[in-house]
Design an enzyme around this catalytic site. Structure first.
Site, PDB file in Angstrom:
ATOM      1  N   SER A 171       0.835  -0.615  -0.004  1.00  0.00           N
ATOM      2  CA  SER A 171       0.116   0.053   0.248  1.00  0.00           C
ATOM      3  C   SER A 171       0.827   1.139   0.134  1.00  0.00           C
ATOM      4  O   SER A 171       1.998   1.063   0.718  1.00  0.00           O
ATOM      5  CB  SER A 171      -1.236   0.018   1.366  1.00  0.00           C
ATOM      6  OG  SER A 171      -1.801   0.742   1.406  1.00  0.00           O
ATOM      7  N   ALA A 172       0.394   2.071  -0.748  1.00  0.00           N
ATOM      8  CA  ALA A 172       1.132   4.010  -0.729  1.00  0.00           C
ATOM      9  C   ALA A 172       0.699   4.693   1.472  1.00  0.00           C
ATOM     10  O   ALA A 172       0.988   5.710   1.410  1.00  0.00           O
ATOM     11  CB  ALA A 172       0.853   4.652  -2.141  1.00  0.00           C
ATOM     12  N   HIS A 173       0.158   4.162   1.191  1.00  0.00           N
ATOM     13  CA  HIS A 173      -0.978   4.607   2.734  1.00  0.00           C
ATOM     14  C   HIS A 173       0.649   4.322   3.959  1.00  0.00           C
ATOM     15  O   HIS A 173       0.372   2.546   4.154  1.00  0.00           O
ATOM     16  CB  HIS A 173      -2.000   4.391   3.419  1.00  0.00           C
ATOM     17  CG  HIS A 173      -3.298   5.188   2.057  1.00  0.00           C
ATOM     18  ND1 HIS A 173      -3.170   6.184   1.956  1.00  0.00           N
ATOM     19  CD2 HIS A 173      -4.045   3.972   1.457  1.00  0.00           C
ATOM     20  CE1 HIS A 173      -4.042   6.077   0.966  1.00  0.00           C
ATOM     21  NE2 HIS A 173      -4.227   5.020   0.567  1.00  0.00           N
ATOM     22  N   ALA A 174       0.979   4.996   4.820  1.00  0.00           N
ATOM     23  CA  ALA A 174       1.085   4.823   5.816  1.00  0.00           C
ATOM     24  C   ALA A 174       0.221   3.992   6.628  1.00  0.00           C
ATOM     25  O   ALA A 174      -0.767   4.052   7.185  1.00  0.00           O
ATOM     26  CB  ALA A 174       2.414   5.679   6.915  1.00  0.00           C
TER      27      ALA A 174
END
Length: 204
Positions: A171-174
């Site tokens: 994912s590009a999200h933390a």
């Protein structure tokens, strides 16, 4: 173990994913892996997302905006001209015979081609669904990560969930741990929330 072994019994792998960004990156990885493993060449990969199909031309055109590896590869071939992956426009055009890998939207399995395919395959224990990243609460994809005994179908009925479910953090999200680590050095900033909001506004 041979790379084809999971597919010997006709396994179908469903990967529900966003139409943009994550899908293209995953398709690059899959196409490269298939290219390096000739024993997989008879196992088709499809992406079932009208939006992803329309936007693929953008990825194929703006190679100069990609990373160095993709740009260097362009001297020999366009990385987004996939050799082992085909678009799937509809369920009606899908020959559901034998093993395959299908990436489809919507990522949360709430509707769309991914939901239709899920309802075709969820009852067979040899099939698998791979969730490639964060999904929000309330979505079917979030529910099946916890491997419930039953799922609610689109017609409102419940049925046993027999297919295998796997989650990978792609994912590009933390995630929580990463966000907490990023936040910790801010220290006193958190006592002045307006400054943190201003910082986040610039970031986004």
């Amino acid at each position: 173990m041979s790379s084809t072994q999971p597919f010997l019994k006709g396994v179908v792998v469903l990967i529900p994913a966003f139409a943009l960004g994550r899908t293209q990156e995953l398709l690059l990885i899959l196409d490269e892996y298939w290219s390096n493993h000739p024993d997989l060449h008879n196992i088709p990969i499809y992406y079932a997302s009208p939006l992803a199909k329309r936007c693929m031309a953008v990825y194929q055109t703006y190679i100069n905006s990609m990373n160095e590896r993709i740009r260097n590869q362009f001297a020999n071939s366009n990385a987004f001209d996939f050799k082992h992956i085909s678009p799937l426009n509809s369920i009606e055009n899908f020959n559901d015979v034998g093993p395959s890998v299908v990436m489809a939207s919507l990522s949360g399995l709430q509707s769309g081609l991914s939901r239709e395919l899920f309802e075709m395959w969820f009852s067979d224990k040899k099939n698998a669904c791979v969730i490639p990243g964060y999904v929000v609460q309330g979505m079917l994809a979030k529910t099946i990560i916890n491997e419930p005994k039953e799922v609610t179908l689109m017609n409102g009925l419940t049925a046993p969930l027999n297919m295998q479910v796997h989650y990978i953090s792609f994912s590009a999200h933390a995630d929580f741990a990463q966000t907490r680590k990023w936040r910790k050095p801010l220290g006193g900033w958190l006592k002045r929330p307006y400054k943190l909001v201003k910082l986040l506004a610039v970031y986004w």
